[in-house]
Design a protein around this motif. Structure first.
Motif, PDB file in Angstrom:
ATOM      1  N   GLY A   1      11.941  15.479   5.987  1.00 56.90           N
ATOM      2  CA  GLY A   1      11.309  15.005   4.762  1.00 56.90           C
ATOM      3  C   GLY A   1      10.845  13.564   4.775  1.00 56.90           C
ATOM      4  N   ASN A   2      10.551  13.040   5.954  1.00 57.45           N
ATOM      5  CA  ASN A   2      10.117  11.636   6.047  1.00 57.45           C
ATOM      6  C   ASN A   2       8.607  11.457   5.973  1.00 57.45           C
ATOM      7  OD1 ASN A   2      12.791  10.727   6.393  1.00 57.45           O
ATOM      8  ND2 ASN A   2      12.707  11.144   8.590  1.00 57.45           N
ATOM      9  N   TYR A   3       7.878  12.573   5.925  1.00 56.20           N
ATOM     10  CA  TYR A   3       6.413  12.497   5.942  1.00 56.20           C
ATOM     11  C   TYR A   3       5.834  13.273   4.772  1.00 56.20           C
ATOM     12  CZ  TYR A   3       6.925  10.437  10.531  1.00 56.20           C
ATOM     13  OH  TYR A   3       7.267   9.599  11.551  1.00 56.20           O
ATOM     14  N   ASP A   4       4.681  12.814   4.313  1.00 53.05           N
ATOM     15  CA  ASP A   4       4.006  13.481   3.205  1.00 53.05           C
ATOM     16  C   ASP A   4       3.348  14.783   3.645  1.00 53.05           C
ATOM     17  OD1 ASP A   4       4.261  11.419   0.982  1.00 53.05           O
ATOM     18  OD2 ASP A   4       3.373  10.210   2.579  1.00 53.05           O
ATOM     19  N   LEU A   5       2.989  14.858   4.927  1.00 52.98           N
ATOM     20  CA  LEU A   5       2.350  16.058   5.452  1.00 52.98           C
ATOM     21  C   LEU A   5       2.651  16.165   6.945  1.00 52.98           C
ATOM     22  CD1 LEU A   5       0.367  18.439   4.820  1.00 52.98           C
ATOM     23  CD2 LEU A   5      -1.476  16.946   5.625  1.00 52.98           C
ATOM     24  N   VAL A   6       2.976  17.382   7.380  1.00 50.66           N
ATOM     25  CA  VAL A   6       3.196  17.665   8.798  1.00 50.66           C
ATOM     26  C   VAL A   6       2.181  18.718   9.219  1.00 50.66           C
ATOM     27  CG1 VAL A   6       4.849  18.345  10.576  1.00 50.66           C
ATOM     28  CG2 VAL A   6       5.657  17.208   8.482  1.00 50.66           C
ATOM     29  N   VAL A   7       1.474  18.444  10.326  1.00 48.02           N
ATOM     30  CA  VAL A   7       0.363  19.296  10.758  1.00 48.02           C
ATOM     31  C   VAL A   7       0.493  19.590  12.250  1.00 48.02           C
ATOM     32  CG1 VAL A   7      -2.142  19.331  11.105  1.00 48.02           C
ATOM     33  CG2 VAL A   7      -1.207  18.459   8.974  1.00 48.02           C
TER      34      VAL A   7
ATOM     35  N   TYR B   1      -4.010   6.273   5.159  1.00 49.13           N
ATOM     36  CA  TYR B   1      -3.174   7.210   5.887  1.00 49.13           C
ATOM     37  C   TYR B   1      -2.443   6.499   7.024  1.00 49.13           C
ATOM     38  CZ  TYR B   1      -6.231  10.440   3.441  1.00 49.13           C
ATOM     39  OH  TYR B   1      -6.937  11.092   2.464  1.00 49.13           O
ATOM     40  N   ASP B   2      -1.156   6.748   7.097  1.00 49.51           N
ATOM     41  CA  ASP B   2      -0.324   6.249   8.189  1.00 49.51           C
ATOM     42  C   ASP B   2      -0.032   7.448   9.089  1.00 49.51           C
ATOM     43  OD1 ASP B   2       1.472   5.101   9.889  1.00 49.51           O
ATOM     44  OD2 ASP B   2       2.964   4.594   8.369  1.00 49.51           O
ATOM     45  N   ILE B   3      -0.770   7.533  10.195  1.00 51.16           N
ATOM     46  CA  ILE B   3      -0.729   8.731  11.036  1.00 51.16           C
ATOM     47  C   ILE B   3       0.164   8.510  12.251  1.00 51.16           C
ATOM     48  CG2 ILE B   3      -2.096  10.281  12.479  1.00 51.16           C
ATOM     49  CD1 ILE B   3      -4.450   9.789  10.579  1.00 51.16           C
ATOM     50  N   THR B   4       1.097   9.435  12.438  1.00 51.77           N
ATOM     51  CA  THR B   4       1.951   9.450  13.628  1.00 51.77           C
ATOM     52  C   THR B   4       1.589  10.668  14.464  1.00 51.77           C
ATOM     53  OG1 THR B   4       3.795   8.371  12.480  1.00 51.77           O
ATOM     54  CG2 THR B   4       4.325   9.612  14.467  1.00 51.77           C
ATOM     55  N   LEU B   5       1.361  10.448  15.761  1.00 52.71           N
ATOM     56  CA  LEU B   5       1.012  11.528  16.672  1.00 52.71           C
ATOM     57  C   LEU B   5       2.180  11.812  17.614  1.00 52.71           C
ATOM     58  CD1 LEU B   5      -2.567  10.328  17.695  1.00 52.71           C
ATOM     59  CD2 LEU B   5      -2.013  12.045  15.974  1.00 52.71           C
ATOM     60  N   ARG B   6       2.307  13.062  17.976  1.00 58.54           N
ATOM     61  CA  ARG B   6       3.339  13.442  18.958  1.00 58.54           C
ATOM     62  C   ARG B   6       2.812  14.523  19.880  1.00 58.54           C
ATOM     63  NH1 ARG B   6       9.590  15.172  17.612  1.00 58.54           N
ATOM     64  NH2 ARG B   6      10.174  15.906  19.697  1.00 58.54           N
TER      65      ARG B   6
ATOM     66  N   LYS C   1       0.837  -1.190   0.000  1.00 63.86           N
ATOM     67  CA  LYS C   1       0.000   0.000   0.000  1.00 63.86           C
ATOM     68  C   LYS C   1       0.879   1.250   0.000  1.00 63.86           C
ATOM     69  CE  LYS C   1      -4.047  -1.852   2.444  1.00 63.86           C
ATOM     70  NZ  LYS C   1      -4.896  -1.700   3.637  1.00 63.86           N
ATOM     71  N   ASP C   2       0.519   2.184  -0.816  1.00 67.29           N
ATOM     72  CA  ASP C   2       1.244   3.444  -0.876  1.00 67.29           C
ATOM     73  C   ASP C   2       0.566   4.426   0.075  1.00 67.29           C
ATOM     74  OD1 ASP C   2       2.982   5.432  -1.574  1.00 67.29           O
ATOM     75  OD2 ASP C   2       1.880   6.014  -3.378  1.00 67.29           O
TER      76      ASP C   2
ATOM     77  N   LYS D   1     -10.938  16.004   5.265  1.00 67.90           N
ATOM     78  CA  LYS D   1      -9.940  15.592   4.277  1.00 67.90           C
ATOM     79  C   LYS D   1      -9.435  14.178   4.582  1.00 67.90           C
ATOM     80  CE  LYS D   1      -8.356  20.322   3.346  1.00 67.90           C
ATOM     81  NZ  LYS D   1      -8.934  20.394   1.995  1.00 67.90           N
ATOM     82  N   LEU D   2      -9.249  13.895   5.872  1.00 69.53           N
ATOM     83  CA  LEU D   2      -8.786  12.563   6.267  1.00 69.53           C
ATOM     84  C   LEU D   2      -9.819  11.479   5.969  1.00 69.53           C
ATOM     85  CD1 LEU D   2      -7.008  13.166   9.697  1.00 69.53           C
ATOM     86  CD2 LEU D   2      -5.941  12.555   7.525  1.00 69.53           C
ATOM     87  N   GLU D   3     -11.069  11.860   5.834  1.00 62.09           N
ATOM     88  CA  GLU D   3     -12.116  10.889   5.522  1.00 62.09           C
ATOM     89  C   GLU D   3     -12.081  10.462   4.054  1.00 62.09           C
ATOM     90  OE1 GLU D   3     -15.806  12.617   6.664  1.00 62.09           O
ATOM     91  OE2 GLU D   3     -15.327  12.648   8.813  1.00 62.09           O
ATOM     92  N   GLN D   4     -11.317  11.172   3.243  1.00 63.18           N
ATOM     93  CA  GLN D   4     -11.266  10.882   1.814  1.00 63.18           C
ATOM     94  C   GLN D   4     -10.241   9.788   1.514  1.00 63.18           C
ATOM     95  OE1 GLN D   4     -10.589  14.501  -0.464  1.00 63.18           O
ATOM     96  NE2 GLN D   4     -11.644  15.730   1.074  1.00 63.18           N
ATOM     97  N   SER D   5     -10.635   8.822   0.716  1.00 60.40           N
ATOM     98  CA  SER D   5      -9.694   7.798   0.266  1.00 60.40           C
ATOM     99  C   SER D   5      -8.755   8.345  -0.802  1.00 60.40           C
ATOM    100  CB  SER D   5     -10.454   6.583  -0.284  1.00 60.40           C
ATOM    101  OG  SER D   5     -11.196   5.957   0.745  1.00 60.40           O
TER     102      SER D   5
END
Length: 209
Positions: free
Chosen positions: A64-70, A40-45, A9-10, A193-197
């Motif tokens: 640069g290890n993540y597609d998006l940082v929020v 989505y592979d979500i990491t929380l901190r 899975k990408d 947005k996270l609900e979108q495949s």
């Protein structure tokens, strides 16, 4: 004949920096409930304070290890000095005056406003004071004298369900999305947005910033 392996899975890797333990526990509960698709592979901190949000954001983004940082945080009371400082630093970092609108998720006055919508969409907090929200928390969850202790936070988020997530999402649409206004948030916009495949929205954000 060796059986072929299923394609990998990408998944899109998203790093969410939470202002504190309440935000972390809340988002972790939603993650555990699988309210968002597994693309989505979500990491929380837990940043352990808003003063750490921007330094962590800068560090993780640059690696640069993540597609998006929020970032997920509170605006707190007016004049929102610390919140505005975070937004300004994010904008300067990206050399884009609107960058924070895409990667800083806020609730005014505090994230508890959104959490309480899981049980009552009419709740409107006027202050981030835990003493003020404690009466609502006791009414809807039975937790007395809420002060964000670990056991209380665990009990609080255990009351959140997939159904109550839908209730919250409906209720959040009634709030403003202007951070300068009391009872405003864009957190539900991010959740939508996270609900979108379809993950193209992540690339769109990165192109904008």
């Amino acid at each position: 004949m060796v059986p072929s392996l299923p394609p990998l899975k990408d998944n899109k890797k998203i790093y969410i920096i939470c202002e504190g333990s309440e935000e972390y526990d809340y988002l972790n509960r939603l993650k555990m409930l699988d309210v968002w698709p597994d693309v989505y592979d979500i990491t929380l901190r837990d940043a352990k304070g808003n003063g750490n949000l921007y330094p962590i954001y800068q560090d993780i983004y640059q690696k640069g290890n993540y597609d998006l940082v929020v970032i997920v945080c509170d605006t707190e009371r007016k004049p929102h000095e610390q919140f505005n400082d975070i937004c300004n630093k994010v904008n300067l970092f990206h050399d884009c005056k609107f960058a924070c609108q895409h990667v800083v998720m806020f609730t005014n006055p505090c994230t508890m406003q959104v959490i309480l919508l899981h049980w009552d969409t009419s709740v409107r907090l006027r202050t981030p004071s835990k003493r003020h929200s404690a009466s609502y928390i006791e009414e809807y969850t039975g937790i007395k004298d809420y002060s964000a202790k670990e056991a209380q936070r665990t009990q609080l988020v255990s009351n959140i369900t997939r159904d109550s997530y839908k209730t919250m999402m409906n209720g959040a649409t009634e709030l403003e999305t202007d951070a300068t206004l009391i009872n405003s948030t864009n957190l539900h916009v991010f959740f939508s947005k996270l609900e979108q495949s379809d993950t193209n929205w992540i690339e769109e954000i990165n192109n904008l910033i």
